[in-house]
Design a protein around this motif. Sequence first.
Motif, PDB file in Angstrom:
ATOM      1  N   VAL A   1       0.823  -1.209   0.000  1.00 57.58           N
ATOM      2  CA  VAL A   1       0.000   0.000   0.000  1.00 57.58           C
ATOM      3  C   VAL A   1       0.863   1.269   0.000  1.00 57.58           C
ATOM      4  O   VAL A   1       0.390   2.343  -0.385  1.00 57.58           O
ATOM      5  N   ASN A   2       2.119   1.136   0.402  1.00 56.79           N
ATOM      6  CA  ASN A   2       3.034   2.295   0.492  1.00 56.79           C
ATOM      7  C   ASN A   2       4.326   1.946  -0.249  1.00 56.79           C
ATOM      8  O   ASN A   2       5.373   1.726   0.372  1.00 56.79           O
ATOM      9  N   PRO A   3       4.260   1.902  -1.592  1.00 61.15           N
ATOM     10  CA  PRO A   3       5.385   1.345  -2.367  1.00 61.15           C
ATOM     11  C   PRO A   3       6.659   2.165  -2.251  1.00 61.15           C
ATOM     12  O   PRO A   3       6.635   3.385  -2.305  1.00 61.15           O
ATOM     13  N   GLN A   4       7.770   1.450  -2.100  1.00 56.21           N
ATOM     14  CA  GLN A   4       9.096   2.071  -1.994  1.00 56.21           C
ATOM     15  C   GLN A   4       9.896   1.940  -3.286  1.00 56.21           C
ATOM     16  O   GLN A   4      11.068   2.336  -3.340  1.00 56.21           O
ATOM     17  N   ALA A   5       9.283   1.409  -4.319  1.00 61.40           N
ATOM     18  CA  ALA A   5       9.914   1.236  -5.634  1.00 61.40           C
ATOM     19  C   ALA A   5       8.786   1.021  -6.638  1.00 61.40           C
ATOM     20  O   ALA A   5       7.650   0.712  -6.241  1.00 61.40           O
ATOM     21  N   PRO A   6       9.069   1.179  -7.949  1.00 67.87           N
ATOM     22  CA  PRO A   6       8.008   0.964  -8.945  1.00 67.87           C
ATOM     23  C   PRO A   6       7.340  -0.409  -8.800  1.00 67.87           C
ATOM     24  O   PRO A   6       6.131  -0.523  -9.009  1.00 67.87           O
ATOM     25  N   THR A   7       8.142  -1.436  -8.513  1.00 65.13           N
ATOM     26  CA  THR A   7       7.555  -2.711  -8.081  1.00 65.13           C
ATOM     27  C   THR A   7       7.812  -2.878  -6.600  1.00 65.13           C
ATOM     28  O   THR A   7       8.961  -2.841  -6.152  1.00 65.13           O
ATOM     29  N   HIS A   8       6.742  -2.985  -5.828  1.00 63.73           N
ATOM     30  CA  HIS A   8       6.853  -3.302  -4.399  1.00 63.73           C
ATOM     31  C   HIS A   8       5.681  -4.214  -4.064  1.00 63.73           C
ATOM     32  O   HIS A   8       4.549  -3.765  -3.821  1.00 63.73           O
ATOM     33  N   VAL A   9       5.982  -5.490  -4.113  1.00 68.04           N
ATOM     34  CA  VAL A   9       4.969  -6.526  -3.897  1.00 68.04           C
ATOM     35  C   VAL A   9       5.322  -7.263  -2.608  1.00 68.04           C
ATOM     36  O   VAL A   9       6.495  -7.475  -2.306  1.00 68.04           O
TER      37      VAL A   9
END
Length: 113
Positions: A31-39
Amino acid sequence: MNDCLFCRIVAGEIPVKKVYEDEHTFAFEDVNPQAPTHVLVVPKKHIIGLKEASAEDADIVGLCHLAAAQIARQRGIENGYRTVLNVGPGAGQSVFHLHVHLLGGRDLKWPPG
Ligand code: 5GP
Ligand code: ZN
């Protein structure tokens, strides 16, 4: 565990952007991505964290990482991505249901903060 956020997400009680699901694992967008992909990839089984995992959890911990690798492959970020387990509050663990962060899509510095 009814009071566990990620168990409730796995159960469909809290809406998320689901990325992947199989018999043992469930993956969704942070919910609070730290990179373009944050899964986040979590085991469906409630395991508090890596230090609470036991030998019987070896397969499930491995499967979470392999699911992350598959998602990275599908997203074309294999030039460089990172899988991270924050273990304990001192390392930033804030949800006490084991989860693998998959971070990628940008340059990643080393060492991490
Ligand atoms: P930790 O800090 O425990 O390693 O990682 C927990 C992660 O869960 C954080 O990156 C945080 O943004 C994410 N998170 C916390 N609550 C929710 C939520 O309700 N939905 C989603 N999709 N991610 C969440
Ligand atoms: Zn849980």
